[in-house]
Write a protein that holds these residues in place. Structure first.
Motif, short mmCIF file in Angstrom:
data_model
loop_
_atom_site.label_atom_id
_atom_site.label_comp_id
_atom_site.label_asym_id
_atom_site.label_seq_id
_atom_site.Cartn_x
_atom_site.Cartn_y
_atom_site.Cartn_z
N GLU A 52 1.09 -1.24 -0.12
CA GLU A 52 0.00 -0.01 0.06
C GLU A 52 0.84 1.03 -0.01
OE1 GLU A 52 -3.34 2.63 0.19
OE2 GLU A 52 -2.91 0.48 -0.26
N GLY A 53 1.88 1.29 0.86
CA GLY A 53 2.87 2.47 0.61
C GLY A 53 3.51 2.61 -0.40
N ARG A 54 3.83 1.48 -1.10
CA ARG A 54 4.39 1.48 -2.66
C ARG A 54 3.58 2.19 -3.65
NH1 ARG A 54 4.33 -0.37 -7.51
NH2 ARG A 54 2.80 -2.04 -6.85
N ARG A 55 2.17 1.79 -3.44
CA ARG A 55 1.25 2.44 -4.22
C ARG A 55 1.21 4.11 -4.03
NH1 ARG A 55 -1.53 -2.70 -3.74
NH2 ARG A 55 -2.82 -1.59 -1.97
N VAL A 92 10.30 9.68 7.21
CA VAL A 92 9.13 9.75 6.88
C VAL A 92 7.75 10.03 7.68
CG1 VAL A 92 7.50 8.46 5.22
CG2 VAL A 92 9.82 7.97 4.77
N ASP A 93 7.94 9.69 8.73
CA ASP A 93 6.77 9.87 9.69
C ASP A 93 6.71 11.41 10.04
OD1 ASP A 93 4.83 8.35 11.32
OD2 ASP A 93 5.50 10.04 12.74
N PHE A 94 8.07 11.84 10.06
CA PHE A 94 8.08 13.22 10.38
C PHE A 94 7.55 14.30 9.37
CE2 PHE A 94 10.46 17.24 10.40
CZ PHE A 94 10.18 17.74 11.48
N PRO A 115 -1.37 17.89 7.57
CA PRO A 115 -0.91 16.69 6.76
C PRO A 115 -1.90 16.10 5.58
CG PRO A 115 -1.67 15.99 8.84
CD PRO A 115 -1.43 17.46 8.75
N ALA A 116 -1.40 15.86 4.56
CA ALA A 116 -2.36 15.60 3.17
C ALA A 116 -2.73 13.99 3.16
CB ALA A 116 -1.40 15.60 1.97
N TYR A 117 -2.19 12.99 4.32
CA TYR A 117 -2.51 11.78 4.31
C TYR A 117 -2.84 11.30 5.83
CZ TYR A 117 0.23 11.15 0.14
OH TYR A 117 0.96 11.10 -1.24
N SER A 118 -3.70 10.39 5.85
CA SER A 118 -4.19 9.91 7.12
C SER A 118 -2.92 9.11 7.77
CB SER A 118 -5.30 8.91 6.83
OG SER A 118 -4.91 7.80 6.38
N GLU A 119 -3.17 8.60 9.17
CA GLU A 119 -2.16 8.10 10.07
C GLU A 119 -1.90 6.57 9.44
OE1 GLU A 119 -3.32 7.86 14.01
OE2 GLU A 119 -3.08 10.16 14.21
N GLU A 120 -2.90 6.11 8.76
CA GLU A 120 -2.71 4.83 8.29
C GLU A 120 -1.88 4.90 7.01
OE1 GLU A 120 -5.55 5.81 9.30
OE2 GLU A 120 -6.10 4.74 10.94
N GLU A 121 -2.14 5.81 6.07
CA GLU A 121 -1.21 5.91 5.02
C GLU A 121 -0.03 6.55 5.19
OE1 GLU A 121 -4.88 7.46 1.76
OE2 GLU A 121 -4.07 8.92 3.19
N ALA A 123 1.73 5.64 7.93
CA ALA A 123 2.30 4.59 8.18
C ALA A 123 2.96 3.49 7.08
CB ALA A 123 1.55 3.67 9.18
N ALA A 124 1.82 3.50 6.19
CA ALA A 124 2.34 2.68 5.07
C ALA A 124 3.54 3.27 4.10
CB ALA A 124 0.94 2.57 4.10
N LEU A 125 3.63 4.43 4.03
CA LEU A 125 4.48 5.22 3.20
C LEU A 125 5.89 4.86 4.11
CD1 LEU A 125 2.84 8.48 2.31
CD2 LEU A 125 4.05 6.76 0.63
#
Length: 283
Positions: A52-55, A92-94, A115-121, A123-125
């Motif tokens: 998911e992070g790769r996508r 990445v998380d920062f 932030p532009a992404y949710s916490e789950e996204e 974490a995936a990145l």
């Protein structure tokens, strides 16, 4: 029955066939146990998160950092984004958690934003980038938990902060200007998690305070001091460098004197002037 050289040929008895059959069954059972386990591991939650992070990375980050996070250019030979191989999940998380990434446009420094992404996204990145090469991991919550720190730790954190951080963030943690249009951001809205990650990874112009440079307990003490600054009230009612009534009194005195000077000049401009060598009666 004899062979070509006159030697009697041995017939395979039922015992040999039984041993062969048992061996085949054992090999099949071992394969059935190990192979499904490996397939399950490949499709487990961690692998799904990395995929998911790769996508997400391919859609939102590859235009600057390259499709495989190797770094990219802007088409004119200039670097558009650095390589992320080896930066670790903490970086990445920062960067993504503070909204600095993805950047709206390149500049001397990328500002913080929602932030532009949710916490789950996020974490995936982070999991995807961490899978590319070893790097600093996202610290556990107990590393930056300051709910149980003592006053002595806060005092020690203040000493460490004034020694290592005030040159850029000033002694009150309000940030400051740096050369070439860059700046050290204010820490008044920073969370303990992001402060720890910033010390661990050294984003932008900030140096890296690894565990070999600043021990984890020292990082926690510094965070505790900054949190104490965030929760404390300004001594004089207004920030003004957090110097209290002294700075506010000086500012008031300068502003007051300046206002009096302007009033005096205005009054002087309103007074009618008389010509030289003329009597009051115009004779």
């Amino acid at each position: 029955m004899r062979g070509a050289r006159g030697r009697p040929m041995r017939r395979r008895g039922p015992g040999n066939l039984a041993v062969l059959a048992v061996a085949l069954v054992v090999v099949g059972l071992v394969y059935a146990v190990l192979v499904p386990g490996s397939a399950t591991g490949a499709d487990g939650p961690q692998s799904q998160q990395i995929e998911e992070g790769r996508r997400l990375f391919a859609v939102g980050c590859s235009s600057c950092h390259g499709l495989n996070a190797e770094g990219g250019t802007n088409g004119e030979g200039h670097a558009a984004g650095p390589s992320l191989i080896g930066v670790g999940a903490a970086a990445v998380d920062f960067q993504v958690g503070t909204g600095r990434m993805p950047a709206a446009q390149p500049g001397a420094q990328v500002p913080q934003k929602p932030p532009a992404y949710s916490e789950e996204e996020i974490a995936a990145l982070a999991a995807y980038v961490a899978s590319l090469a070893p790097g600093p991991a996202v610290p556990p919550s107990e590393s930056y938990d300051v709910s149980k720190v003592t006053q002595e730790e806060i005092v020690r954190g203040g000493e460490l902060f004034r020694t290592n951080c005030t040159a850029c963030h000033n002694f009150a943690g309000r940030g400051g200007a740096l050369p070439h249009g860059r700046y050290a951001p204010s820490l008044m809205d920073s969370s303990p998690r992001h402060m720890y990650q910033a010390m661990l990874t050294g984003p932008q112009q900030m140096p890296v305070f690894s565990d070999a440079v600043l021990l984890p307990e020292d990082k926690r003490a510094v965070i505790a001091y900054i949190v104490a600054l965030q929760e404390s009230e300004d001594p004089g009612g207004l920030p003004l460098g957090r110097l209290g009534p002294v700075s506010e009194g000086l500012w008031g005195w300068l502003a007051g004197i300046g206002l009096l000077v302007l009033v005096a000049v205005w009054i002087g401009a309103k007074v009618p002037r008389t010509g030289r060598g003329r009597s009051p009666r115009g004779e």
